[in-house]
Design a protein around this motif. Structure first.
Motif, PDB file in Angstrom:
ATOM      1  N   HIS A   7       0.871  -1.188   0.000  1.00  0.00           N
ATOM      2  CA  HIS A   7       0.000   0.000   0.000  1.00  0.00           C
ATOM      3  C   HIS A   7       0.903   1.232   0.000  1.00  0.00           C
ATOM      4  N   GLY A  40      -4.568   6.336  -3.028  1.00  0.00           N
ATOM      5  CA  GLY A  40      -3.192   5.829  -3.074  1.00  0.00           C
ATOM      6  C   GLY A  40      -3.094   4.676  -4.053  1.00  0.00           C
ATOM      7  N   LYS A  41      -1.960   3.976  -3.999  1.00  0.00           N
ATOM      8  CA  LYS A  41      -1.735   2.842  -4.914  1.00  0.00           C
ATOM      9  C   LYS A  41      -1.698   1.535  -4.114  1.00  0.00           C
ATOM     10  N   TYR A  42      -2.175   0.494  -4.806  1.00  0.00           N
ATOM     11  CA  TYR A  42      -2.132  -0.844  -4.193  1.00  0.00           C
ATOM     12  C   TYR A  42      -1.488  -1.768  -5.208  1.00  0.00           C
ATOM     13  N   MET A  43      -0.440  -2.466  -4.809  1.00  0.00           N
ATOM     14  CA  MET A  43       0.246  -3.366  -5.751  1.00  0.00           C
ATOM     15  C   MET A  43       0.361  -4.757  -5.163  1.00  0.00           C
TER      16      MET A  43
ATOM     17  N   ARG B  38       0.680  -6.638 -10.221  1.00  0.00           N
ATOM     18  CA  ARG B  38      -0.640  -6.075 -10.548  1.00  0.00           C
ATOM     19  C   ARG B  38      -0.767  -4.751  -9.786  1.00  0.00           C
ATOM     20  N   TYR B  42      -5.983   2.291  -4.141  1.00  0.00           N
ATOM     21  CA  TYR B  42      -6.374   2.138  -2.738  1.00  0.00           C
ATOM     22  C   TYR B  42      -6.918   3.488  -2.278  1.00  0.00           C
TER      23      TYR B  42
END
Lengths: 82, 82
Positions: A7, A40-43, B38, B42
């Protein structure tokens, strides 16, 4: 094989124009009870088991995946049974 | 007040060019043991308590936050003590 879930979020106090835009759009569609929105980003990364996987993940996050000046990161690791 | 944490990820089988780019970049920097990556979104939303908060969140996700054609969403809700 491990599945790493990362996250990446903006640090406290950093302006989030994307979050503001989402909030305004939700308000415009009658979701008036929505307060602050932070985007935000989730990978998810699949990683073959290695010697020091935590150290590798932290290096990848700090050097490539997150911008340490304005972003924080957290991660969790899951064992993947092939 | 509730804090809603939403994860938006590409559906299984949907090509993830962003994830591919991250993977290639990590490989180029010697993280050769990284498999599939991937990338998703979020979001954290603060929402005042309401009658049917689950119904509202699902509507917001399906209509505004996620693209139901190519994305899945999950969410969790936390009580925020003011």
């Amino acid at each position: 094989m491990r599945k790493v879930m990362v996250h990446i979020t903006l640090k406290e106090g950093v302006l989030d124009p994307q979050g503001k835009a989402v909030q305004h759009s939700l308000h415009a569609h009658n979701h008036k009870n929505v307060g602050e929105v932070r985007v935000g980003k989730y990978m998810e990364l699949m990683i073959e088991d290695g010697a020091d996987i935590d150290k590798q993940i932290e290096e990848m996050c700090e050097k490539f995946l997150a911008n340490p000046v304005i972003e924080d990161y957290t991660y969790t690791i899951e064992e993947v049974i092939a």
